[in-house]
Design a protein around this motif. Structure first.
Motif, PDB file in Angstrom:
ATOM      1  N   UNK A 258       0.850  -1.193   0.000  1.00  0.00           N
ATOM      2  CA  UNK A 258       0.000   0.000   0.000  1.00  0.00           C
ATOM      3  C   UNK A 258       0.881   1.238   0.000  1.00  0.00           C
ATOM      4  N   UNK A 259       0.239   2.369  -0.252  1.00  0.00           N
ATOM      5  CA  UNK A 259       0.945   3.645  -0.271  1.00  0.00           C
ATOM      6  C   UNK A 259       0.001   4.760   0.126  1.00  0.00           C
ATOM      7  N   UNK A 260       0.573   5.872   0.553  1.00  0.00           N
ATOM      8  CA  UNK A 260      -0.230   7.017   0.958  1.00  0.00           C
ATOM      9  C   UNK A 260       0.616   8.281   0.902  1.00  0.00           C
ATOM     10  N   UNK A 261      -0.080   9.406   0.765  1.00  0.00           N
ATOM     11  CA  UNK A 261       0.607  10.697   0.748  1.00  0.00           C
ATOM     12  C   UNK A 261       0.669  11.217   2.172  1.00  0.00           C
ATOM     13  N   UNK A 262       1.823  11.665   2.584  1.00  0.00           N
ATOM     14  CA  UNK A 262       2.012  12.248   3.901  1.00  0.00           C
ATOM     15  C   UNK A 262       2.556  13.659   3.733  1.00  0.00           C
ATOM     16  N   UNK A 263       2.789  14.328   4.842  1.00  0.00           N
ATOM     17  CA  UNK A 263       3.320  15.689   4.760  1.00  0.00           C
ATOM     18  C   UNK A 263       4.761  15.709   4.279  1.00  0.00           C
ATOM     19  N   UNK A 264       5.439  14.560   4.332  1.00  0.00           N
ATOM     20  CA  UNK A 264       6.824  14.491   3.879  1.00  0.00           C
ATOM     21  C   UNK A 264       6.929  14.154   2.398  1.00  0.00           C
ATOM     22  N   UNK A 265       5.892  13.588   1.838  1.00  0.00           N
ATOM     23  CA  UNK A 265       5.914  13.155   0.439  1.00  0.00           C
ATOM     24  C   UNK A 265       5.009  11.965   0.253  1.00  0.00           C
ATOM     25  N   UNK A 266       5.563  10.853  -0.260  1.00  0.00           N
ATOM     26  CA  UNK A 266       4.811   9.617  -0.452  1.00  0.00           C
ATOM     27  C   UNK A 266       5.465   8.491   0.340  1.00  0.00           C
ATOM     28  N   UNK A 267       4.642   7.699   0.985  1.00  0.00           N
ATOM     29  CA  UNK A 267       5.123   6.543   1.747  1.00  0.00           C
ATOM     30  C   UNK A 267       4.601   5.276   1.087  1.00  0.00           C
ATOM     31  N   UNK A 268       5.516   4.379   0.702  1.00  0.00           N
ATOM     32  CA  UNK A 268       5.166   3.112   0.072  1.00  0.00           C
ATOM     33  C   UNK A 268       5.632   1.969   0.974  1.00  0.00           C
ATOM     34  N   UNK A 269       4.802   0.943   1.089  1.00  0.00           N
ATOM     35  CA  UNK A 269       5.137  -0.216   1.912  1.00  0.00           C
ATOM     36  C   UNK A 269       5.138  -1.461   1.030  1.00  0.00           C
ATOM     37  N   UNK A 270       6.128  -2.324   1.275  1.00  0.00           N
ATOM     38  CA  UNK A 270       6.333  -3.494   0.412  1.00  0.00           C
ATOM     39  C   UNK A 270       6.541  -4.749   1.252  1.00  0.00           C
ATOM     40  N   UNK A 271       6.105  -5.865   0.699  1.00  0.00           N
ATOM     41  CA  UNK A 271       6.427  -7.173   1.262  1.00  0.00           C
ATOM     42  C   UNK A 271       7.716  -7.648   0.611  1.00  0.00           C
ATOM     43  N   UNK A 272       8.699  -7.958   1.452  1.00  0.00           N
ATOM     44  CA  UNK A 272      10.008  -8.362   0.929  1.00  0.00           C
ATOM     45  C   UNK A 272      10.728  -9.176   1.998  1.00  0.00           C
ATOM     46  N   UNK A 273      11.438 -10.203   1.571  1.00  0.00           N
ATOM     47  CA  UNK A 273      12.136 -11.073   2.516  1.00  0.00           C
ATOM     48  C   UNK A 273      13.621 -10.735   2.632  1.00  0.00           C
ATOM     49  N   UNK A 274      14.050  -9.643   2.010  1.00  0.00           N
ATOM     50  CA  UNK A 274      15.474  -9.285   2.044  1.00  0.00           C
ATOM     51  C   UNK A 274      15.831  -8.716   3.415  1.00  0.00           C
ATOM     52  N   UNK A 275      16.911  -9.209   3.997  1.00  0.00           N
ATOM     53  CA  UNK A 275      17.384  -8.723   5.298  1.00  0.00           C
ATOM     54  C   UNK A 275      18.828  -8.240   5.240  1.00  0.00           C
ATOM     55  N   UNK A 276      19.370  -8.102   4.036  1.00  0.00           N
ATOM     56  CA  UNK A 276      20.747  -7.643   3.847  1.00  0.00           C
ATOM     57  C   UNK A 276      20.767  -6.111   3.880  1.00  0.00           C
ATOM     58  N   UNK A 277      21.274  -5.537   4.962  1.00  0.00           N
ATOM     59  CA  UNK A 277      21.275  -4.089   5.135  1.00  0.00           C
ATOM     60  C   UNK A 277      22.086  -3.403   4.040  1.00  0.00           C
ATOM     61  N   UNK A 278      23.235  -3.951   3.710  1.00  0.00           N
ATOM     62  CA  UNK A 278      24.077  -3.328   2.696  1.00  0.00           C
ATOM     63  C   UNK A 278      23.398  -3.341   1.327  1.00  0.00           C
ATOM     64  N   UNK A 279      22.713  -4.440   1.018  1.00  0.00           N
ATOM     65  CA  UNK A 279      22.007  -4.516  -0.262  1.00  0.00           C
ATOM     66  C   UNK A 279      20.867  -3.500  -0.316  1.00  0.00           C
ATOM     67  N   UNK A 280      20.167  -3.338   0.797  1.00  0.00           N
ATOM     68  CA  UNK A 280      19.085  -2.351   0.856  1.00  0.00           C
ATOM     69  C   UNK A 280      19.647  -0.941   0.716  1.00  0.00           C
ATOM     70  N   UNK A 281      20.810  -0.695   1.328  1.00  0.00           N
ATOM     71  CA  UNK A 281      21.436   0.622   1.219  1.00  0.00           C
ATOM     72  C   UNK A 281      21.848   0.906  -0.227  1.00  0.00           C
TER      73      UNK A 281
END
Length: 317
Positions: A258-281
């Protein structure tokens, strides 16, 4: 209505809910607190947000820090809109109270005060009638009398908790209209109408006048709905687009939730099984280098969250 007027509307709403010493702070340099109020010996610092979109966690942070600046015991955020999931989670962690769906029409004005006084008086009068009937057998009530008192009780009590809900207000007005007809029609039919019963039309008038003002406010908000539907389609399209880009970078399936507009911009949420911090960065760096906006990609308990900051908000920081 603008944000400044909404602050005074929130102050009036707080007074109706038992707060006292309610005051609106100065508009410049208010440190994130728009209203100061007291209740049960505690001092509250309240931030008011008059938005056409979801309120994000930035408002919660500002209210929390502003309440500390004013030496408040509690922080609160009031809005005519709703709060994002992130804002609710942060508010729970920081013990910031949230009040959403605050009415922006003049419900706290004369019409609502008259309606509230009328219903409260009817409930008090009914309590005396019931007590007198059961304890002293005066007045002596027949089955139709108990039926009318029950209808009147339902009409009065249903409008009190739902004073900002169209359904409850309309339901209360309809019951009052039914009571008025049940009182008047027999007198007209038998030719012995008691003209004092005509005063029973007053709750009908007050209730449906209240419905009218509620509906007028809803009609105004309906004018924004086509824009909101367009915004939802845009959010859905961007959410799926970013999901494809993240799947490519993270080498795992990423599903847009799902996603929504907030005062900061847009917030998107995703289902994902990745737990590699460096890869996410690295995926976050790719988005910031390849696209025009600024992005923050974070790992959450449920998957990933992506914030697309509005360019206007970002460059004016």
């Amino acid at each position: 209505m603008d944000g400044f007027q909404f602050e005074y509307r929130c102050a009036e709403l707080l007074r109706n809910r038992g707060f006292h010493k309610v005051s609106v702070t100065q508009s410049i340099g208010d440190q994130g607190i728009d209203v100061i109020a007291y209740k049960n010996g505690k001092k509250y610092g309240i931030q008011c947000k008059y938005y056409s979109h979801t309120v994000g966690n930035k408002a919660v942070q500002e209210a929390y820090s502003g309440a500390g600046f004013y030496d408040c015991d509690h922080a609160m955020v009031m809005t005519n809109s709703t709060f994002s999931r992130a804002a609710k989670e942060l508010a729970e962690k920081l013990d910031v109270q949230l009040m959403e769906g605050c009415p922006s029409n003049d419900i706290s004005g004369a019409m609502y005060k008259i309606l509230r006084l009328t219903n409260s008086s009817i409930l008090i009068l009914e309590a005396f009638i019931f007590c007198g009937s059961f304890l002293f057998q005066y007045p002596e009530l027949s089955l139709p009398g108990y039926f009318l008192l029950t209808l009147t009780f339902l009409a009065a009590i249903s409008s009190l908790p739902g004073w900002h809900k169209l359904f409850f207000s309309f339901f209360s007005g309809t019951l009052y209209l039914l009571i008025f007809l049940l009182l008047i029609i027999p007198g007209i039919f038998y030719g012995n109408l008691n003209y004092w019963l005509l005063f029973s039309i007053l709750p009908v008038i007050f209730s449906f006048a209240h419905v009218f003002f509620l509906q007028r406010d809803l009609d105004r908000s309906d004018e924004e709905r086509p824009v909101k539907r367009k915004e939802k389609r845009k959010i859905s399209r961007l959410g799926r687009l970013y999901a494809d880009a993240l799947s490519t970078q993270l080498k795992v399936p990423v599903t847009f939730r799902n996603g929504q507009k907030t005062e900061e911009g847009y917030l998107f949420e995703y289902d994902c099984c990745c737990s590699d911090i460096q890869l996410i960065h690295r995926a976050e760096l790719y988005l910031n280098k390849s696209l025009l906006n600024r992005y923050d990609l974070q790992m959450t308990d449920a998957g990933l969250s992506l914030i697309q900051h509005d360019r206007k908000n970002f460059y004016h920081r």
